[in-house]
Design a protein around this motif. Structure first.
Motif, PDB file in Angstrom:
ATOM      1  N   LEU A  63      51.501  10.439 -24.407  1.00  0.00           N
ATOM      2  CA  LEU A  63      52.367  11.552 -23.988  1.00  0.00           C
ATOM      3  C   LEU A  63      53.073  11.281 -22.663  1.00  0.00           C
ATOM      4  CD1 LEU A  63      49.945  14.513 -24.808  1.00  0.00           C
ATOM      5  CD2 LEU A  63      52.108  14.036 -25.956  1.00  0.00           C
ATOM      6  N   ASP A  83      59.929   6.298 -30.526  1.00  0.00           N
ATOM      7  CA  ASP A  83      59.469   7.692 -30.455  1.00  0.00           C
ATOM      8  C   ASP A  83      59.018   8.227 -31.811  1.00  0.00           C
ATOM      9  OD1 ASP A  83      59.248  10.293 -28.951  1.00  0.00           O
ATOM     10  OD2 ASP A  83      60.638  10.870 -30.556  1.00  0.00           O
ATOM     11  N   SER A  87      55.242   9.345 -32.477  1.00  0.00           N
ATOM     12  CA  SER A  87      55.018  10.754 -32.828  1.00  0.00           C
ATOM     13  C   SER A  87      54.225  10.855 -34.121  1.00  0.00           C
ATOM     14  CB  SER A  87      56.357  11.486 -32.985  1.00  0.00           C
ATOM     15  OG  SER A  87      57.065  11.440 -31.773  1.00  0.00           O
ATOM     16  N   ARG A  90      50.673   9.830 -33.513  1.00  0.00           N
ATOM     17  CA  ARG A  90      49.942  10.881 -32.794  1.00  0.00           C
ATOM     18  C   ARG A  90      49.556  12.001 -33.757  1.00  0.00           C
ATOM     19  NH1 ARG A  90      52.938  11.045 -28.185  1.00  0.00           N
ATOM     20  NH2 ARG A  90      54.371  12.520 -29.125  1.00  0.00           N
ATOM     21  N   ASN A  91      50.503  12.366 -34.621  1.00  0.00           N
ATOM     22  CA  ASN A  91      50.237  13.433 -35.598  1.00  0.00           C
ATOM     23  C   ASN A  91      49.107  13.043 -36.548  1.00  0.00           C
ATOM     24  OD1 ASN A  91      51.210  14.501 -38.634  1.00  0.00           O
ATOM     25  ND2 ASN A  91      51.181  16.037 -37.009  1.00  0.00           N
ATOM     26  N   MET A 119      53.761  19.180 -39.973  1.00  0.00           N
ATOM     27  CA  MET A 119      54.773  18.455 -39.190  1.00  0.00           C
ATOM     28  C   MET A 119      55.579  17.467 -40.031  1.00  0.00           C
ATOM     29  SD  MET A 119      55.600  18.881 -36.067  1.00  0.00           S
ATOM     30  CE  MET A 119      54.223  19.581 -35.168  1.00  0.00           C
TER      31      MET A 119
ATOM     32  N   GLU B 297      55.939  25.115 -24.682  1.00  0.00           N
ATOM     33  CA  GLU B 297      55.850  25.275 -26.145  1.00  0.00           C
ATOM     34  C   GLU B 297      56.374  24.017 -26.855  1.00  0.00           C
ATOM     35  OE1 GLU B 297      58.039  28.702 -27.546  1.00  0.00           O
ATOM     36  OE2 GLU B 297      58.418  27.696 -29.456  1.00  0.00           O
ATOM     37  N   VAL B 300      53.983  21.171 -26.499  1.00  0.00           N
ATOM     38  CA  VAL B 300      52.858  21.310 -27.431  1.00  0.00           C
ATOM     39  C   VAL B 300      53.258  20.767 -28.806  1.00  0.00           C
ATOM     40  CG1 VAL B 300      51.474  22.998 -28.706  1.00  0.00           C
ATOM     41  CG2 VAL B 300      51.699  23.183 -26.220  1.00  0.00           C
ATOM     42  N   LEU B 301      54.478  21.097 -29.240  1.00  0.00           N
ATOM     43  CA  LEU B 301      54.951  20.571 -30.530  1.00  0.00           C
ATOM     44  C   LEU B 301      55.001  19.046 -30.503  1.00  0.00           C
ATOM     45  CD1 LEU B 301      57.783  23.137 -31.361  1.00  0.00           C
ATOM     46  CD2 LEU B 301      55.593  22.892 -32.524  1.00  0.00           C
ATOM     47  N   ARG B 302      55.394  18.498 -29.352  1.00  0.00           N
ATOM     48  CA  ARG B 302      55.448  17.032 -29.217  1.00  0.00           C
ATOM     49  C   ARG B 302      54.044  16.443 -29.292  1.00  0.00           C
ATOM     50  NH1 ARG B 302      58.429  13.312 -29.269  1.00  0.00           N
ATOM     51  NH2 ARG B 302      58.765  12.561 -27.169  1.00  0.00           N
ATOM     52  N   LEU B 303      53.077  17.097 -28.629  1.00  0.00           N
ATOM     53  CA  LEU B 303      51.729  16.525 -28.646  1.00  0.00           C
ATOM     54  C   LEU B 303      51.096  16.635 -30.029  1.00  0.00           C
ATOM     55  CD1 LEU B 303      48.861  18.337 -28.513  1.00  0.00           C
ATOM     56  CD2 LEU B 303      49.761  18.985 -26.323  1.00  0.00           C
ATOM     57  N   LEU B 304      51.594  17.601 -30.821  1.00  0.00           N
ATOM     58  CA  LEU B 304      51.090  17.724 -32.191  1.00  0.00           C
ATOM     59  C   LEU B 304      51.767  16.729 -33.132  1.00  0.00           C
ATOM     60  CD1 LEU B 304      50.847  21.611 -32.553  1.00  0.00           C
ATOM     61  CD2 LEU B 304      49.034  19.980 -32.017  1.00  0.00           C
ATOM     62  N   GLY B 305      52.778  16.007 -32.599  1.00  0.00           N
ATOM     63  CA  GLY B 305      53.363  14.931 -33.395  1.00  0.00           C
ATOM     64  C   GLY B 305      54.830  15.091 -33.745  1.00  0.00           C
ATOM     65  N   ALA B 306      55.505  16.095 -33.158  1.00  0.00           N
ATOM     66  CA  ALA B 306      56.936  16.237 -33.454  1.00  0.00           C
ATOM     67  C   ALA B 306      57.706  15.175 -32.658  1.00  0.00           C
ATOM     68  CB  ALA B 306      57.419  17.632 -33.067  1.00  0.00           C
ATOM     69  N   SER B 307      58.574  14.435 -33.334  1.00  0.00           N
ATOM     70  CA  SER B 307      59.400  13.454 -32.624  1.00  0.00           C
ATOM     71  C   SER B 307      60.539  14.197 -31.924  1.00  0.00           C
ATOM     72  CB  SER B 307      59.975  12.453 -33.618  1.00  0.00           C
ATOM     73  OG  SER B 307      60.857  13.122 -34.489  1.00  0.00           O
ATOM     74  N   ARG B 308      61.247  13.464 -31.071  1.00  0.00           N
ATOM     75  CA  ARG B 308      62.393  14.087 -30.375  1.00  0.00           C
ATOM     76  C   ARG B 308      63.398  14.642 -31.379  1.00  0.00           C
ATOM     77  NH1 ARG B 308      62.373   9.177 -26.867  1.00  0.00           N
ATOM     78  NH2 ARG B 308      61.370   9.784 -24.932  1.00  0.00           N
ATOM     79  N   TRP B 309      63.672  13.855 -32.422  1.00  0.00           N
ATOM     80  CA  TRP B 309      64.669  14.272 -33.413  1.00  0.00           C
ATOM     81  C   TRP B 309      64.200  15.509 -34.177  1.00  0.00           C
ATOM     82  CZ3 TRP B 309      69.571  13.187 -33.718  1.00  0.00           C
ATOM     83  CH2 TRP B 309      70.045  12.007 -33.133  1.00  0.00           C
ATOM     84  N   ARG B 310      62.894  15.500 -34.523  1.00  0.00           N
ATOM     85  CA  ARG B 310      62.362  16.640 -35.280  1.00  0.00           C
ATOM     86  C   ARG B 310      62.417  17.910 -34.429  1.00  0.00           C
ATOM     87  NH1 ARG B 310      59.419  16.420 -40.236  1.00  0.00           N
ATOM     88  NH2 ARG B 310      60.090  14.279 -40.215  1.00  0.00           N
ATOM     89  N   ASP B 391      58.923  13.095 -20.325  1.00  0.00           N
ATOM     90  CA  ASP B 391      57.705  12.926 -21.122  1.00  0.00           C
ATOM     91  C   ASP B 391      57.046  14.275 -21.359  1.00  0.00           C
ATOM     92  OD1 ASP B 391      57.501  10.178 -21.635  1.00  0.00           O
ATOM     93  OD2 ASP B 391      56.864   9.810 -19.571  1.00  0.00           O
ATOM     94  N   PRO B 392      56.504  14.525 -22.566  1.00  0.00           N
ATOM     95  CA  PRO B 392      55.820  15.810 -22.804  1.00  0.00           C
ATOM     96  C   PRO B 392      54.640  16.015 -21.861  1.00  0.00           C
ATOM     97  CG  PRO B 392      55.689  14.374 -24.750  1.00  0.00           C
ATOM     98  CD  PRO B 392      56.581  13.696 -23.779  1.00  0.00           C
TER      99      PRO B 392
END
Lengths: 229, 400
Positions: A63, A83, A87, A90-91, A119, B297, B300-310, B391-392
């Motif tokens: 992160l 990225d 990502s 990580r998911n 996700m 928020e 948090v989405l990034r740490l759960l695995g959302a990429s920048r594009w998503r 960075d998240p």
């Protein structure tokens, strides 16, 4: 018995920041950390506030881009991935329980727990998520919104979400911070069970002395330097 | 629960935030759509006026105010009465280069049955007319009989009804299409009917300037210049040849109108531009503030695995839904403000105003909604880009 060992490894990991207040005022939040975490073990990192524990956890989770050093999860160099790849990894493989509030306010408790699974187009499994909510004593709050919850309840939602994600690595930042004694024991038992029974890598960053009792290995952060206790 | 549902849940479960952004977008759409319709209507009005006038030169009585009066007739339908001897028509036809010459006679009614205010009665000569007749023929193909009248679209009299003017009954045979000019409040008849009405008016002591020797009169003569002749030269020749009359090039008469219209159009366009610029800046700030407020928020989405594009896609979808809602609301509000008050807008601007056709209105509405969508997308994309540069982990620390 598990026939293989997963490894999360940090090599010479550093994160340097520059304070906005003065030119050239650099400081290392983490400096030269070497760490190897294996599946089936619980590792606890302790240390005073501001010693760099959270920064270390974020670096290990992919992160926070390190200033120097590398982080490997098995054969994957996390910061060499783009990225999208990082990502996705990580998911699929890293569950993070951050400090503080980490719920999406517009979703219910159950929807928050289901979020990682949705996700990449996966099927949400509410029944499985409810099992984790029940394990943490918050199944009755499934339909509640985060704004209605206490700090301890929010913490347990974040833990349930990470457990439901079913990752290979669990990285928890002060997971028992807002919890009473009973829930602290419940959470620490769950983490130990994840490591021992489910062969996961578990790292807890904690002030809590009780966490140390569940650890296989304990490290201490002091001024950005990671030391083995 | 699907990730694609998240933007809609964010919007519906945070109604205050959603309403604020939608209202901001609606304000932008309202000003753009409303302003565009007004500018379009003004342009349509001028085109319609040019088409209705249809002459190269207009010969009018030489009174100083006649030109003003004539312009008032064109734009506001203000009733007036000024006359030339009908013999002027012959003098006009004698001038070399005059191709067609058609007389018209104007008479202001007293309060007519149809209307709370005076209406302008315009007598035409169907045999020679080339300005109004083609227009009338779109609604009524037969010859106008004595005491038949054709009414402009804003005269409140139905076809088949009698319209009482100077205590005489006239018969409404047709209603004309809208032009957005003063012609919409006029009543048209042939010259025989006009002479009857003039006499009735004279008997009531209303008109004082009709020639006393019983000659027929005209108010204006419309001239079409023959092919190969210069309009300016013919106009000069007419001014030298026809007594007590002034010949004016139709284009120069419309120049003032066109100038006013250009001025108003430019002002409205500037206002639209200013509102756009302001709205873009406000929307950029609003989105930046909203995203800053929601940094944790998104982290948090990034740490759960959302990429920048998503994550960018989720933000874009949320912005698109907000912009679409705001755009549709703004267009609807503008329609409620502009269309029911066409007459008021027209009279306060004092310019020809022809509301655009439904197809054109639909096109403007779609263009407005598309523009608001683009601005919303731009604002959220910019905010998402700024967010993606950090960075998240930093956002999680700052908001903890």
């Amino acid at each position: 018995m598990w026939g293989f060992v997963m490894i999360l490894r940090a090599e010479n990991l550093s994160k340097r920041y520059m304070r906005k207040s003065g030119q050239g005022n650099n400081f290392y939040a983490v400096k030269g950390a070497d760490l190897t975490l294996e599946s089936g073990t619980v590792t606890v990192v302790t240390g005073r506030s501001g010693s760099g524990k959270t920064t270390l956890l974020h670096l290990l989770a992919g992160l926070l881009t390190p200033t120097e050093g590398k982080v490997w999860l098995d054969d994957s160099d996390l910061y060499a991935l783009d990225d999208a790849q990082l990502s996705r990894l990580r998911n699929a493989r890293i569950g993070v329980i951050p400090q503080g509030r980490s719920c999406v306010d517009t979703l219910t408790v159950l929807e928050n727990a289901l979020l990682p699974g949705t996700m990449y187009g996966g099927q949400a499994d509410p029944d499985a998520a409810l099992v984790w909510l029940a394990a943490l004593g918050i199944e009755s709050l499934a339909a509640a919104r985060p704004a209605e919850l206490s700090g301890g309840e929010l913490r347990r939602v974040a833990i349930a979400r990470a457990l439901h994600q079913n990752p290979d690595v669990l990285l928890a930042d002060e997971p028992t911070g807002d919890l009473d004694d009973e829930n602290t024991q419940r959470v620490l038992r769950l983490f130990r069970d994840q490591a021992k029974a489910h062969h996961k890598i578990v790292l807890l960053v904690s002030h809590d002395a009780e966490a140390a009792a569940y650890a296989d290995r304990i490290y201490r952060m002091d001024g950005g330097i990671l030391k083995s206790d | 629960m699907k990730l694609s549902q998240l933007p809609l849940k964010n919007l519906t479960r945070r109604p205050g935030r959603t309403a604020a952004l939608m209202l901001l977008t609606a304000f932008l759409a309202l000003s753009v759509f409303g302003g565009s319709v007004v500018v379009d209507a003004l342009r349509g009005g001028l085109a319609s006026l040019e088409a209705r006038l249809g002459a190269d030169i207009i010969v009018m009585p030489a009174e100083a105010e006649s030109k003003v009066s004539f312009k008032n007739l064109l734009l506001q339908g203000t009733a007036g009465a000024y006359y030339l001897d009908a013999s002027a028509l012959e003098r006009v036809r004698e001038v070399e280069g005059v191709g067609q010459a058609a007389p018209q006679t104007f008479l202001a009614s007293l309060k007519a049955d149809c209307c709370a205010v005076k209406v302008q009665i315009i007598g035409i000569d169907p045999a020679t007319d080339f300005t109004v007749k083609p227009w009338i023929e779109q609604s009524y193909r037969r010859e106008l009989q004595d005491m038949d009248v054709v009414v402009g679209c804003r005269v409140n009299a139905d076809v088949g009804e009698d319209l009482r003017i100077y205590d005489l009954n006239t018969h409404v045979v047709a209603r004309l299409a809208e032009t957005g000019t003063g012609f919409d409040t006029a009543v048209y008849c042939n010259m025989a009917t006009m002479n009857t009405l003039l006499k009735a008016a004279e008997d009531k002591g209303v008109t004082h300037r009709i020639t006393s020797d019983g000659e027929e009169v005209v108010s204006a003569i419309y001239v079409k210049v023959a092919e190969g002749y210069d309009v300016g030269k013919v106009c000069n020749a007419l001014n030298g040849h026809v007594r007590k009359a002034t010949a004016v090039k139709a284009k120069s008469m419309l120049t003032g109108v066109a100038d006013s219209l250009t001025g108003v159009s430019r002002t409205v366009a500037l206002l639209i531009g200013a509102v756009w610029a302001l709205a873009i800046v406000i929307l950029l700030i609003a989105y930046a503030m909203m995203i800053n407020e929601r940094r944790r928020e998104f982290a948090v989405l990034r740490l759960l695995g959302a990429s920048r594009w998503r994550l960018g896609g989720l933000m874009l979808k949320e912005a698109a839904l907000t912009s679409l809602g705001g755009g549709v609301l703004g267009v609807a509000l503008a329609a409620l403000l502009v269309f029911p008050f066409t007459t008021l807008i027209e009279s306060s601007l004092g310019l020809p105003y022809l509301a655009p056709a439904p197809g054109r209105v639909l096109l403007l509405a779609l263009a407005t909604i598309l523009a608001t969508l683009l601005i919303g997308a731009l604002a959220s994309a910019w905010a998402a880009y700024r967010l993606s540069r950090s960075d998240p982990g930093n956002a999680l620390r700052e908001g903890a």
